[in-house]
Design a protein around this motif. Structure first.
Motif, mmCIF file in Angstrom:
data_model
loop_
_atom_site.group_PDB
_atom_site.id
_atom_site.type_symbol
_atom_site.label_atom_id
_atom_site.label_comp_id
_atom_site.label_asym_id
_atom_site.label_seq_id
_atom_site.Cartn_x
_atom_site.Cartn_y
_atom_site.Cartn_z
ATOM 1 N N GLU A 36 -10.805 -8.031 -3.934
ATOM 2 C CA GLU A 36 -9.716 -7.958 -4.907
ATOM 3 C C GLU A 36 -8.704 -6.873 -4.539
ATOM 4 O O GLU A 36 -7.496 -7.078 -4.697
ATOM 5 C CB GLU A 36 -10.273 -7.716 -6.317
ATOM 6 C CG GLU A 36 -11.089 -8.876 -6.854
ATOM 7 C CD GLU A 36 -10.281 -10.167 -6.981
ATOM 8 O OE1 GLU A 36 -9.109 -10.111 -7.421
ATOM 9 O OE2 GLU A 36 -10.820 -11.233 -6.639
ATOM 10 N N GLU A 38 -8.015 -5.864 -1.524
ATOM 11 C CA GLU A 38 -7.247 -6.393 -0.390
ATOM 12 C C GLU A 38 -6.196 -7.396 -0.855
ATOM 13 O O GLU A 38 -5.042 -7.332 -0.425
ATOM 14 C CB GLU A 38 -8.190 -7.036 0.625
ATOM 15 C CG GLU A 38 -9.029 -6.029 1.386
ATOM 16 C CD GLU A 38 -10.128 -6.661 2.213
ATOM 17 O OE1 GLU A 38 -10.274 -7.907 2.186
ATOM 18 O OE2 GLU A 38 -10.857 -5.908 2.883
ATOM 19 N N LYS A 39 -6.590 -8.330 -1.725
ATOM 20 C CA LYS A 39 -5.641 -9.329 -2.240
ATOM 21 C C LYS A 39 -4.471 -8.680 -2.962
ATOM 22 O O LYS A 39 -3.342 -9.159 -2.888
ATOM 23 C CB LYS A 39 -6.339 -10.275 -3.225
ATOM 24 C CG LYS A 39 -7.224 -11.307 -2.601
ATOM 25 C CD LYS A 39 -7.773 -12.196 -3.707
ATOM 26 C CE LYS A 39 -9.047 -12.875 -3.313
ATOM 27 N NZ LYS A 39 -9.647 -13.612 -4.449
ATOM 28 N N SER A 40 -4.762 -7.602 -3.686
ATOM 29 C CA SER A 40 -3.740 -6.952 -4.512
ATOM 30 C C SER A 40 -2.985 -5.854 -3.781
ATOM 31 O O SER A 40 -2.113 -5.213 -4.365
ATOM 32 C CB SER A 40 -4.403 -6.362 -5.765
ATOM 33 O OG SER A 40 -5.044 -7.381 -6.504
ATOM 34 N N GLY A 41 -3.346 -5.616 -2.536
ATOM 35 C CA GLY A 41 -2.666 -4.567 -1.777
ATOM 36 C C GLY A 41 -2.943 -3.173 -2.295
ATOM 37 O O GLY A 41 -2.073 -2.303 -2.246
ATOM 38 N N LEU A 42 -4.154 -2.944 -2.780
ATOM 39 C CA LEU A 42 -4.486 -1.657 -3.385
ATOM 40 C C LEU A 42 -5.390 -0.783 -2.525
ATOM 41 O O LEU A 42 -5.858 0.258 -2.975
ATOM 42 C CB LEU A 42 -5.172 -1.887 -4.745
ATOM 43 C CG LEU A 42 -4.317 -2.593 -5.793
ATOM 44 C CD1 LEU A 42 -5.146 -2.935 -7.018
ATOM 45 C CD2 LEU A 42 -3.125 -1.732 -6.162
ATOM 46 N N THR A 43 -5.619 -1.176 -1.279
ATOM 47 C CA THR A 43 -6.567 -0.437 -0.454
ATOM 48 C C THR A 43 -6.079 0.951 -0.049
ATOM 49 O O THR A 43 -6.885 1.769 0.390
ATOM 50 C CB THR A 43 -6.936 -1.237 0.813
ATOM 51 O OG1 THR A 43 -5.740 -1.541 1.526
ATOM 52 C CG2 THR A 43 -7.680 -2.504 0.451
ATOM 53 N N ASP A 44 -4.793 1.225 -0.190
ATOM 54 C CA ASP A 44 -4.277 2.560 0.117
ATOM 55 C C ASP A 44 -4.154 3.447 -1.117
ATOM 56 O O ASP A 44 -3.721 4.596 -1.006
ATOM 57 C CB ASP A 44 -2.909 2.461 0.805
ATOM 58 C CG ASP A 44 -3.008 1.886 2.196
ATOM 59 O OD1 ASP A 44 -4.072 2.060 2.834
ATOM 60 O OD2 ASP A 44 -2.040 1.254 2.658
ATOM 61 N N GLU A 45 -4.525 2.913 -2.270
ATOM 62 C CA GLU A 45 -4.490 3.710 -3.507
ATOM 63 C C GLU A 45 -5.624 4.744 -3.470
ATOM 64 O O GLU A 45 -6.716 4.476 -2.967
ATOM 65 C CB GLU A 45 -4.654 2.822 -4.730
ATOM 66 C CG GLU A 45 -3.499 1.889 -4.969
ATOM 67 C CD GLU A 45 -2.241 2.608 -5.426
ATOM 68 O OE1 GLU A 45 -2.351 3.646 -6.104
ATOM 69 O OE2 GLU A 45 -1.149 2.117 -5.102
ATOM 70 N N TYR A 48 -9.098 3.776 -4.771
ATOM 71 C CA TYR A 48 -9.866 2.891 -3.900
ATOM 72 C C TYR A 48 -10.418 3.656 -2.699
ATOM 73 O O TYR A 48 -11.558 3.441 -2.283
ATOM 74 C CB TYR A 48 -9.027 1.701 -3.431
ATOM 75 C CG TYR A 48 -9.887 0.696 -2.708
ATOM 76 C CD1 TYR A 48 -10.725 -0.157 -3.423
ATOM 77 C CD2 TYR A 48 -9.919 0.638 -1.321
ATOM 78 C CE1 TYR A 48 -11.553 -1.049 -2.766
ATOM 79 C CE2 TYR A 48 -10.741 -0.254 -0.663
ATOM 80 C CZ TYR A 48 -11.559 -1.091 -1.390
ATOM 81 O OH TYR A 48 -12.398 -1.963 -0.736
#
Length: 85
Positions: A36, A38-45, A48
Motif C-alpha cells: 500500500e 508503494e502504491k500510494s507513493g509513501l515509502t519516503d515518508e 514509513y
C-alpha cells in the motif's frame, strides 16, 4: 472478538500455535503495508521509514542476549508511534 485480544489472551491449542499465528498475522500486515505504501507513493515518508527501521531491528535482534539492540528497538518504535500523534 478483536484479533489482538485473541492473540494476546489465548483461544489457541498451545503457546507455539498462538505465537505462530501472531507471526503469520504480523508478516501479512507488513507485506500489505509495504504494498500500500508503494502504491500510494509513501515509502519516503518518515513514518514509513521508521516502520521499516523497526522491522529491520526486529529481524537482526540477537534473542539470546539483552543488549543495546533493545534500546535501539525501543527508540525506533517510539519514533514510529510519535508520528501517529
Amino acid at each position: 472478538m478483536d484479533i489482538i485480544k485473541k492473540l494476546r489472551f489465548g483461544y489457541f491449542p498451545n503457546e507455539k500455535n498462538r505465537v505462530w499465528t501472531m507471526c503469520q498475522c504480523a508478516l501479512k500486515l507488513a507485506l500489505l503495508a509495504s504494498e500500500e505504501a508503494e502504491k500510494s507513493g509513501l515509502t519516503d515518508e518518515q513514518f514509513y521509514i521508521n516502520f521499516e527501521d523497526a522491522l529491520n531491528l526486529i529481524s537482526v535482534k540477537d534473542h539470546s542476549i539483552n543488549s543495546e539492540q533493545t534500546k535501539d528497538f525501543e527508540k525506533a518504535i517510539n519514533s514510529f508511534i510519535a508520528d501517529s500523534k
